[in-house]
Design a protein around this motif. Structure first.
Motif: not given
Length: 380
Positions: A53-59
């Protein structure tokens, strides 16, 4: 109640297949050895099952939180309580601290590698003399120029053996109590950082749990998480996610206990018939199902509240206490249906039973949870 989500169910099926192919054939061996290998984390990362569930900018995938919690629940339902706890500590506890509190440089440095499994995360709160009473911790981190000098120890640290990163609570002002606590992002490869032996537990045998020791560890000043002296407030802010994840494990384990019990009573014969025909068996299973439905209803409500930013500390405490008490109750009652076989480690119900016991202790004991709920009622 969370609405049916076909994408979530597809993701669930993929994870169940991963468990069947990569975990199930080896889990008994790992339990006997007392530790899952480091390669498990690489496999989880390569298959996209960490910090989803981390944002895409962090993978991450940027999916809703319940996608991530589902992985915790399904691991527990499959009977892999150690894996459930390990993933929970990494994805549901350590990573959210960084996402919610860290500066951009810290996020970019740690989070993408937590998604891939290159970095394994742990949380360092409990000490030999300070369990649920976090204000009594003695581990200190004193600022000296560009570094904090870290001394002390932590115990019962999940993922402690494999951890590359510990979100560590320490006293940056030893004279203060709650206001003296800060959080540090501690690289476990720093000089002076030592991992103790893997602790031997009555359950969750393959989930590494360690003591950690700090002898003049120099932690760069830029690895302070958030603001100095705000650590206790950050802990209170993030504990609802941890306690919701513990409830996910509880719900999964309840469902897994029912799964194995139903299979057993339909197969086991006594007095010329399957024991599923006896009224006591049917009533015990019926009560377990009722308890599962009550736990699920409370859990799903809390997940929705968390995702809406409306989850308060008292409700999270109530959820943690209720769900883990139910987990223990259901495992105990269903084990009884197995008779003597329920006491044998070769039967999965025995693992559901022993793995359940710690759930009422870590994340804050259930007695502390009741105290939190009481304060919410009484205003003090």
């Amino acid at each position: 109640m969370l609405k049916f989500d076909p994408d979530l169910e597809l993701f669930r099926d993929n994870f169940r297949r991963f468990l069947a192919e990569n975990i199930a054939p080896h889990y008994e061996t790992w339990e006997k050895q007392g530790l899952m290998p480091r390669e498990v984390w690489n496999a989880l990362g390569e298959n996209g099952f960490l910090c989803v569930d981390l944002p895409e900018e962090y993978g991450g995938y940027g999916v809703p939180t319940h996608y991530s919690l589902m992985l915790v629940e399904e691991s527990a339902r499959a009977g892999f309580g150690a894996l459930s706890t390990a993933i929970s500590c990494h994805s549901e506890i350590a990573a959210p601290y960084i996402l919610h509190i860290a500066n951009e440089e810290q996020k970019q440095y740690w989070l993408p590698r937590m998604v891939t499994g290159e970095v394994i995360g742990a949380i360092g709160m409990t000490e030999p003399g300070a369990g649920s009473d976090l204000q009594s911790m003695r581990t200190s981190a004193i600022l000296d120029g560009d570094h904090y000098v870290l001394n002390g120890s932590k115990t019962f640290i999940s993922n402690g053996q494999h951890a590359d990163l510990v979100v560590l609570a320490a006293k940056t002002d030893p004279q203060a109590r709650a206001k003296g606590v800060s959080l540090l992002l501690v690289d476990t490869h720093l000089d002076g950082f030592k991992k103790g032996t893997n602790l031997d537990k009555i359950g969750l045998h393959s989930q590494d749990t360690s003591e950690l020791f700090f002898d003049n560890v120099k932690v760069p000043k830029n690895q302070l998480l958030g603001q100095a002296g705000q650590g206790f407030a950050y802990l209170m802010q993030e504990l609802p996610r941890e306690r919701t994840a513990i409830a996910a494990t509880a719900l999964g384990a309840i469902r897994g206990s029912i799964d194995v019990a139903v299979a057993y009573v339909n197969e086991r014969q006594a007095f010329g018939q399957a024991i599923s025909k006896f009224q006591n068996t049917r009533f015990v299973l019926a009560q377990a199902k009722i308890d599962e439905q009550a736990t699920a209803a409370f859990y799903y409500e809390c997940v929705e509240r968390y995702m809406a930013g409306e989850m308060d500390v008292e409700t999270a405490a109530a959820l943690k206490a209720f769900s883990t008490d139910m987990q223990m109750k259901v495992a105990d009652n269903l084990l009884q249906l197995f008779g003597g076989y329920g006491y044998m480690t070769e039967y999965p119900i025995s693992r559901f039973f022993v793995d359940a016991r710690i759930q009422r202790i870590y994340g804050g004991t259930n007695e502390i949870m009741k105290e939190i709920v009481a304060r919410g009622i009484l205003g003090r």
